[in-house]
Design a protein around this motif. Structure first.
Motif, PDB file in Angstrom:
ATOM      1  N   PRO A  12      44.627  98.292  41.348  1.00  0.00           N
ATOM      2  CA  PRO A  12      45.742  99.189  41.023  1.00  0.00           C
ATOM      3  C   PRO A  12      46.934  98.450  40.424  1.00  0.00           C
ATOM      4  CG  PRO A  12      44.876  99.673  43.211  1.00  0.00           C
ATOM      5  CD  PRO A  12      44.224  98.398  42.766  1.00  0.00           C
ATOM      6  N   ALA A  13      47.598  99.094  39.478  1.00  0.00           N
ATOM      7  CA  ALA A  13      48.772  98.513  38.837  1.00  0.00           C
ATOM      8  C   ALA A  13      49.943  98.402  39.800  1.00  0.00           C
ATOM      9  CB  ALA A  13      49.165  99.346  37.623  1.00  0.00           C
ATOM     10  N   SER A  14      49.911  99.123  40.895  1.00  0.00           N
ATOM     11  CA  SER A  14      51.018  99.129  41.855  1.00  0.00           C
ATOM     12  C   SER A  14      51.080  97.871  42.717  1.00  0.00           C
ATOM     13  CB  SER A  14      50.921 100.365  42.767  1.00  0.00           C
ATOM     14  OG  SER A  14      49.694 100.363  43.478  1.00  0.00           O
ATOM     15  N   TRP A  15      50.061  97.019  42.657  1.00  0.00           N
ATOM     16  CA  TRP A  15      50.067  95.821  43.493  1.00  0.00           C
ATOM     17  C   TRP A  15      51.154  94.851  43.022  1.00  0.00           C
ATOM     18  CZ3 TRP A  15      44.338  94.036  44.635  1.00  0.00           C
ATOM     19  CH2 TRP A  15      43.706  95.032  45.394  1.00  0.00           C
ATOM     20  N   LEU A  16      51.685  94.080  43.963  1.00  0.00           N
ATOM     21  CA  LEU A  16      52.675  93.063  43.628  1.00  0.00           C
ATOM     22  C   LEU A  16      52.077  92.033  42.666  1.00  0.00           C
ATOM     23  CD1 LEU A  16      54.238  92.409  47.160  1.00  0.00           C
ATOM     24  CD2 LEU A  16      55.043  93.978  45.391  1.00  0.00           C
ATOM     25  N   GLY A  17      52.921  91.517  41.767  1.00  0.00           N
ATOM     26  CA  GLY A  17      52.435  90.661  40.692  1.00  0.00           C
ATOM     27  C   GLY A  17      51.605  89.484  41.147  1.00  0.00           C
ATOM     28  N   ASP A  18      52.042  88.793  42.200  1.00  0.00           N
ATOM     29  CA  ASP A  18      51.345  87.582  42.648  1.00  0.00           C
ATOM     30  C   ASP A  18      50.227  87.877  43.644  1.00  0.00           C
ATOM     31  OD1 ASP A  18      52.182  85.163  41.421  1.00  0.00           O
ATOM     32  OD2 ASP A  18      54.151  85.397  42.346  1.00  0.00           O
ATOM     33  N   HIS A  19      49.959  89.144  43.916  1.00  0.00           N
ATOM     34  CA  HIS A  19      49.032  89.485  44.990  1.00  0.00           C
ATOM     35  C   HIS A  19      47.726  90.101  44.510  1.00  0.00           C
ATOM     36  CE1 HIS A  19      51.787  88.745  48.490  1.00  0.00           C
ATOM     37  NE2 HIS A  19      52.637  88.698  47.476  1.00  0.00           N
ATOM     38  N   HIS A  20      47.467  90.048  43.219  1.00  0.00           N
ATOM     39  CA  HIS A  20      46.162  90.501  42.726  1.00  0.00           C
ATOM     40  C   HIS A  20      45.103  89.466  43.088  1.00  0.00           C
ATOM     41  CE1 HIS A  20      47.096  94.101  40.288  1.00  0.00           C
ATOM     42  NE2 HIS A  20      48.307  93.559  40.264  1.00  0.00           N
ATOM     43  N   ASP A  21      43.911  89.941  43.380  1.00  0.00           N
ATOM     44  CA  ASP A  21      42.831  89.053  43.810  1.00  0.00           C
ATOM     45  C   ASP A  21      42.110  88.399  42.639  1.00  0.00           C
ATOM     46  OD1 ASP A  21      43.288  89.589  46.518  1.00  0.00           O
ATOM     47  OD2 ASP A  21      42.044  91.388  46.455  1.00  0.00           O
ATOM     48  N   ASP A  22      42.297  88.938  41.450  1.00  0.00           N
ATOM     49  CA  ASP A  22      41.580  88.441  40.282  1.00  0.00           C
ATOM     50  C   ASP A  22      42.564  88.357  39.120  1.00  0.00           C
ATOM     51  OD1 ASP A  22      38.522  88.381  38.994  1.00  0.00           O
ATOM     52  OD2 ASP A  22      40.033  89.122  37.609  1.00  0.00           O
ATOM     53  N   GLY A  23      42.601  87.210  38.456  1.00  0.00           N
ATOM     54  CA  GLY A  23      43.551  87.010  37.373  1.00  0.00           C
ATOM     55  C   GLY A  23      43.362  87.992  36.234  1.00  0.00           C
ATOM     56  N   THR A  24      42.110  88.288  35.878  1.00  0.00           N
ATOM     57  CA  THR A  24      41.851  89.243  34.808  1.00  0.00           C
ATOM     58  C   THR A  24      42.241  90.652  35.241  1.00  0.00           C
ATOM     59  OG1 THR A  24      40.017  87.865  34.038  1.00  0.00           O
ATOM     60  CG2 THR A  24      40.100  90.118  33.223  1.00  0.00           C
ATOM     61  N   ALA A  25      42.012  90.974  36.510  1.00  0.00           N
ATOM     62  CA  ALA A  25      42.416  92.288  37.023  1.00  0.00           C
ATOM     63  C   ALA A  25      43.929  92.450  36.947  1.00  0.00           C
ATOM     64  CB  ALA A  25      41.930  92.467  38.456  1.00  0.00           C
ATOM     65  N   TYR A  26      44.666  91.371  37.230  1.00  0.00           N
ATOM     66  CA  TYR A  26      46.125  91.418  37.080  1.00  0.00           C
ATOM     67  C   TYR A  26      46.499  91.714  35.636  1.00  0.00           C
ATOM     68  CZ  TYR A  26      50.733  89.634  35.931  1.00  0.00           C
ATOM     69  OH  TYR A  26      51.995  89.512  35.407  1.00  0.00           O
ATOM     70  N   THR A  27      45.837  91.046  34.705  1.00  0.00           N
ATOM     71  CA  THR A  27      46.139  91.243  33.289  1.00  0.00           C
ATOM     72  C   THR A  27      45.938  92.697  32.888  1.00  0.00           C
ATOM     73  OG1 THR A  27      45.574  88.970  32.734  1.00  0.00           O
ATOM     74  CG2 THR A  27      45.489  90.575  30.946  1.00  0.00           C
ATOM     75  N   PHE A  28      44.832  93.278  33.295  1.00  0.00           N
ATOM     76  CA  PHE A  28      44.569  94.665  32.910  1.00  0.00           C
ATOM     77  C   PHE A  28      45.476  95.634  33.641  1.00  0.00           C
ATOM     78  CE2 PHE A  28      40.928  92.975  30.780  1.00  0.00           C
ATOM     79  CZ  PHE A  28      40.689  93.887  29.771  1.00  0.00           C
TER      80      PHE A  28
END
Length: 615
Positions: A421-437
């Motif tokens: 989800p886009a609502s997650w905190l920036g540094d708390h995504h589990d996957d770098g590519t998932a953060y990008t998307f």
């Protein structure tokens, strides 16, 4: 194949309230710094005083500050995070799944050693939690009052792994970003005291008065106004550099009402400058060579870029902007960006410049908390970048809209099952590519989908009104949606919740077609989990494109106009309803093609079942 056909067809035819409780407020800081750089050893000594004004209704007993460089060492939280994520972490922080931080030599670790801190001249207690420093005030800071903090520190400039540091990949000596003890933002949500793991930042608007002493052979690029250009190297034709007994020149920089002060230094920098009609003055600070030959070609494009941004999204507010060679990709700061200077083409270089420059709107002037809502920062910026790039570098093959590439990338990534989800905190995504998307792509598509829902004219009006109401403030997504609802007259909370807080997807399809003598009846079906309005299009044999707008009942108000042609408004489609029938006044012999969303803005994950080409 479907999308190519539609592109050709379209070319033929078309040639809610504040986020805070009570009155809005924002904090203010004024920094005065004296920095003495030992360039040979990549260290510096720093002194600073800060006038910090508490405009909140709350009494503050502590102040939080950021010490970002403390992350750049083995065993840090950033290192731990990269080790635990392995190949799923940010590609710049690891190599083949191994943390680059783990092998930083001891003399190249990032260090910020705080010697002392005083409040109004008296020592105060402080506690350092790696990249966060908690300062215990002797005198509580009451609402609508100001206190003075002073401090001394020394720092070791780290190996450049992420954004800051020494000796970047292109040979720039020092990239000085997030380099000083910086006050955190305080608002209705409390202190934005987030640990730094390599991604986003947040800060109050501040004034800066910065004096930097460094070897006279260095040239500095910075976000701000150079007050003594004739005393230093690079900014005038004068070669009369003023140096002290230690061979150091003194640089004096000021900046008003920016989020942070960033700079870079190198002995081989050249400085080019030109002025955009209507503002700003632009500086290119880079190493001139065959590898950076496209910087000269970029100047007219950058000029047009600022003119388009000023007209479409709001006027750039500061007097200047600097593009500085010195990054590990690109990263925006107050009145400047640090970017890699070497590029494969002028288009590639300008794409990077357009993206980072657009952060001056979406993160700098409209200063959202990117640690909490990176999608508003990166996504809105990506939208602006694509909007301008499409005009200045039009694609060789005409496209139905400037954002089709992002839609196709999103569809492909969704099918990997890695979306977060886009609502997650920036540094708390589990996957770098998932953060990008989640941040870049879904943030960009948030605006693309809004344009589809409310009409492009209403979206453009919303973007300008958002700037007018919230420039030089700290807006949230609620503030943006509030304006979008005012402009469109629609209820848009449902879309905001689905798109940002979930990973539910759009999937509409044509289920059945029945041809009659003078009409055609189409049954549409919703196979997805994210309900949307549907624009059903018919392309007639005489090359007319007709749009039948099927509003979603949660909107409560239909779209009545769009840039993609006239609209006929149909009855609402209830979000609980699986199928929907629409009858159009054309028989089979009159129709060349028909389907859902010829404009291809709808981020439907299975677009192949949306279109029928009538044979």
């Amino acid at each position: 194949m479907v999308r190519n056909f539609l592109s050709i067809a379209l070319i033929l035819v078309f040639g809610l309230g504040f986020s805070q409780k009570g009155a809005y407020y924002q904090q203010k800081a004024k920094y005065k710094m004296d920095i003495d750089v030992d360039a040979a050893n990549f260290t510096y000594n720093g002194k600073q005083s800060i006038q910090y004004t508490n405009n909140s209704p709350d009494q503050l007993d502590v102040i939080y500050m950021h010490l970002y460089w403390n992350a750049f060492k083995s065993g840090s939280m950033m290192d731990q995070r990269v080790r635990s994520q392995g190949k799923n972490s940010d590609k710049r922080l690891q190599k083949d799944g191994v943390s680059r931080l783990a092998s930083i030599p001891a003399d190249q670790e990032g260090k910020q050693n705080i010697h002392w801190i005083k409040q109004n001249g008296k020592d105060v207690k402080f506690e350092i939690q790696e990249t966060i420093m908690k300062v215990y005030l002797n005198e509580p800071l009451k609402p609508n009052s100001t206190t003075s903090l002073s401090m001394e520190w020394d720092a070791n400039i780290p190996m450049q792994i992420r954004r800051s540091g020494r000796n970047n990949s292109e040979g720039v000596d020092m990239t000085m970003t997030q380099w000083y003890p910086k006050i955190s933002e305080y608002d209705y949500d409390g202190w934005a005291a987030f640990d730094y793991l390599g991604r986003e930042f947040h800060a109050p608007f501040s004034d800066f008065d910065v004096t930097i002493k460094i070897d006279k052979n260095y040239v500095i690029g910075a976000g701000g106004t150079l007050e003594n250009p004739s005393d230093v190297k690079g900014y005038t034709a004068s070669t009369d550099i003023k140096a002290d007994q230690n061979g150091k020149a003194t640089w004096k920089w000021t900046a008003k009402n920016i989020l942070d002060f960033a700079w870079a230094a190198d002995r081989d920098y050249s400085v080019d400058q030109f002025t955009v009609l209507g503002g700003p003055k632009v500086y290119f600070v880079y190493q001139k060579s065959d590898k950076t030959k496209y910087w000269e070609e970029a100047k007219p494009y950058v000029t047009k870029y600022f003119q388009i941004m000023n007209a479409q999204f709001g006027q750039y507010t500061w007097p200047s902007y600097s593009f500085i060679q010195g990054g590990d990709g690109g990263m925006e700061y107050g009145m400047c960006t640090m970017i890699l200077g070497e590029a494969r083409s002028v288009k590639d270089l300008c794409g990077l410049m357009f993206h980072e420059g657009s952060h001056s709107w979406y993160q700098q002037m409209l200063a959202t908390n990117e640690s909490v809502r990176p999608w508003m920062d990166e996504g809105f910026t990506s939208y602006a970048e694509a909007y301008v790039s499409n005009q200045l570098f039009p694609p060789a093959k005409p496209q139905p809209n400037p954002f089709i590439g992002s839609i196709n990338s999103y569809i492909k990534f969704v099918k990997t099952g890695k979306e977060e989800p886009a609502s997650w905190l920036g540094d708390h995504h589990d996957d770098g590519t998932a953060y990008t998307f989640a941040s870049y792509v879904k943030g960009e598509l948030f605006l693309v989908e809004l344009g589809y829902i409310m009409g492009e004219q209403n979206l453009a009006k919303t973007m300008k009104q958002y700037y007018d109401e919230w420039s030089m403030k700290h807006p949230t997504d609620r503030d943006f949606i509030h304006i979008a609802q005012q402009v469109s007259g629609m209820d848009l909370k449902w879309f905001h919740n689905y798109w940002i807080n979930t990973t539910k997807t759009i999937d509409y399809a044509i289920k059945n077609v029945k041809y009659d003598a003078s009409s055609t009846t189409i049954t549409l079906t919703n196979n997805g989990t994210l309900p949307m309005p549907v624009d059903f299009n018919v392309l007639t044999k005489d090359r007319q494109v007709l749009t039948y707008h099927i509003p979603l009942n949660m909107m409560h108000t239909p779209k009545t106009k769009d840039i993609y042609g006239p609209i006929s408004v149909m009855p609402y489609w209830y979000w609980t309803q699986k199928d929907y029938e629409i009858t159009v006044p054309f028989n089979k012999s009159q129709i060349q093609a028909m389907g859902i969303d010829f404009s291809q803005r709808l981020a439907d994950i299975n677009p192949a079942d949306n279109i029928i080409e009538v044979k």
